[in-house]
Write an enzyme that holds these catalytic residues in place. Structure first.
Site, short mmCIF file in Angstrom:
data_model
loop_
_atom_site.label_atom_id
_atom_site.label_comp_id
_atom_site.label_asym_id
_atom_site.label_seq_id
_atom_site.Cartn_x
_atom_site.Cartn_y
_atom_site.Cartn_z
CG ASN A 1 42.05 -17.41 -13.68
OD1 ASN A 1 42.82 -16.85 -13.24
ND2 ASN A 1 40.83 -17.92 -13.03
CE LYS B 1 41.25 -21.32 -12.32
NZ LYS B 1 40.48 -22.45 -11.89
CG HIS C 1 37.50 -17.23 -10.28
ND1 HIS C 1 37.29 -18.25 -9.58
CD2 HIS C 1 37.50 -17.61 -11.66
CE1 HIS C 1 37.67 -19.45 -10.36
NE2 HIS C 1 37.67 -19.09 -11.77
CD GLU D 1 39.63 -21.50 -8.52
OE1 GLU D 1 40.23 -20.78 -8.82
OE2 GLU D 1 39.26 -22.55 -9.17
CD GLU E 1 35.18 -18.91 -14.90
OE1 GLU E 1 35.88 -19.31 -15.76
OE2 GLU E 1 35.45 -18.84 -13.75
N GLY F 1 37.80 -26.59 -13.44
CA GLY F 1 38.76 -27.22 -13.04
C GLY F 1 38.96 -29.16 -13.55
CB SER G 1 36.08 -28.23 -18.13
OG SER G 1 34.43 -28.00 -18.45
N GLY H 1 41.26 -21.65 -17.55
CA GLY H 1 41.89 -21.93 -16.52
C GLY H 1 43.16 -22.53 -17.10
#
Ligand code: PGA
Length: 257
Positions: free
Chosen positions: A11, A13, A98, A100, A168, A174, A217, A238
């Site tokens: 992903n 982003k 997701h 976010e 997640e 992150g 992570s 990510g």
């Protein structure tokens, strides 16, 4: 029976900043994929880059996905794009819900609509669930249950063939492997939790056929612990997916399983 293939999804982003940088990352990933066997690999780059990246390679080893999509397949919605459009440019996956995106206002009900639209368009949907913190009273379990309940409302067993669930936890997303507090037991608990939910709703065979990924992570240093000991069917990655060497290393760790 053959073991189901592991699934690794990158992903990206809203990164990197330019197409030129995206192409460099992409080429690095494609080059390393030649030696990969038995793992399905998906990249979800920013939409403006997807078509061009796909066109830049003849490799059949990679699949493509969107990071979100609209909840309708046809509507006048400036700036949005539908799952059907994603499919028509060669994406076979889409990430739905997701955290976010949820932080931008996507409710469970909206996630459910997006999921349905993605299934209708013939995409594989990667449904993300995850709590912001682990309280000691276990309220996070109710929270996750609600996310699952609303997302799966009214879906048939047949539709489940097109769904992958990604656990997640927001508290791990992150962070680097060194900063993160996530452990294999957190992952394992949630893999079991999702399967129990699906067993109650459908049946055990169906529950076991749905892939449950872990995301948050994941880096080469913790991939073995989180994914193998945690018994996930793969990962949603990510920041490490933007570093070809790291992304490929995680894929290779999964390949050995
Ligand atoms: P991360 O992100 O690997 O950078 O933690 C995972 C994700 O948000 O999907």
């Amino acid at each position: 029976m053959a073991k189901p293939k592991k699934l690794i999804v990158g992903n990206w982003k809203m990164k990197p900043a330019t197409y030129k940088e995206a192409e460099k990352i992409f080429k690095g990933v494609v080059r390393g994929l030649d030696r990969v066997r038995g793992v399905d690999v998906v990249v979800c780059p920013p939409i403006p880059f997807l078509t061009e990246l796909k066109r830049s390679t003849t490799s059949k080893k990679l699949k493509y996905g969107g990071q979100t999509c609209d909840s309708e397949n046809a509507a006048s919605r400036t700036g949005e794009y539908s799952p059907t459009m994603l499919k028509s440019v060669g994406a076979s996956f889409v990430i739905v819900g997701h955290s976010e995106r949820r932080a931008l206002g996507e409710t469970n009900a909206v996630v459910h609509k997006k999921l349905k639209a993605a299934l209708d368009a013939g995409l594989q949907a990667i449904l993300c669930i995850g709590e912001s913190e682990r309280d000691t009273k276990g309220e996070y379990v109710t929270f996750l249950q609600e996310q699952l309940k609303t997302a799966f409302k009214g879906l048939t067993a047949e539709q489940l063939k097109q769904i992958v669930v990604a656990y997640e936890p927001i508290w791990a997303i992150g962070k680097t492997a060194a900063e993160s507090n996530v452990r294999a037991e957190h992952v394992h608990e949630m893999v079991i939790f999702v399967r129990k939910f699906l067993t109650t709703r459908y049946n055990r065979t169906i529950a076991e056929s749905v892939k449950v990924l872990y995301g948050g992570s994941v880096e080469p240093t913790n991939a073995e612990e989180l994914l193998s000991t945690g018994q996930a069917d793969g990962a949603l990655i990510g920041h490490a997916s933007l570093v070809p060497g790291e992304f490929l290393e995680i894929i290779e760790i999964m390949q050995k399983k």
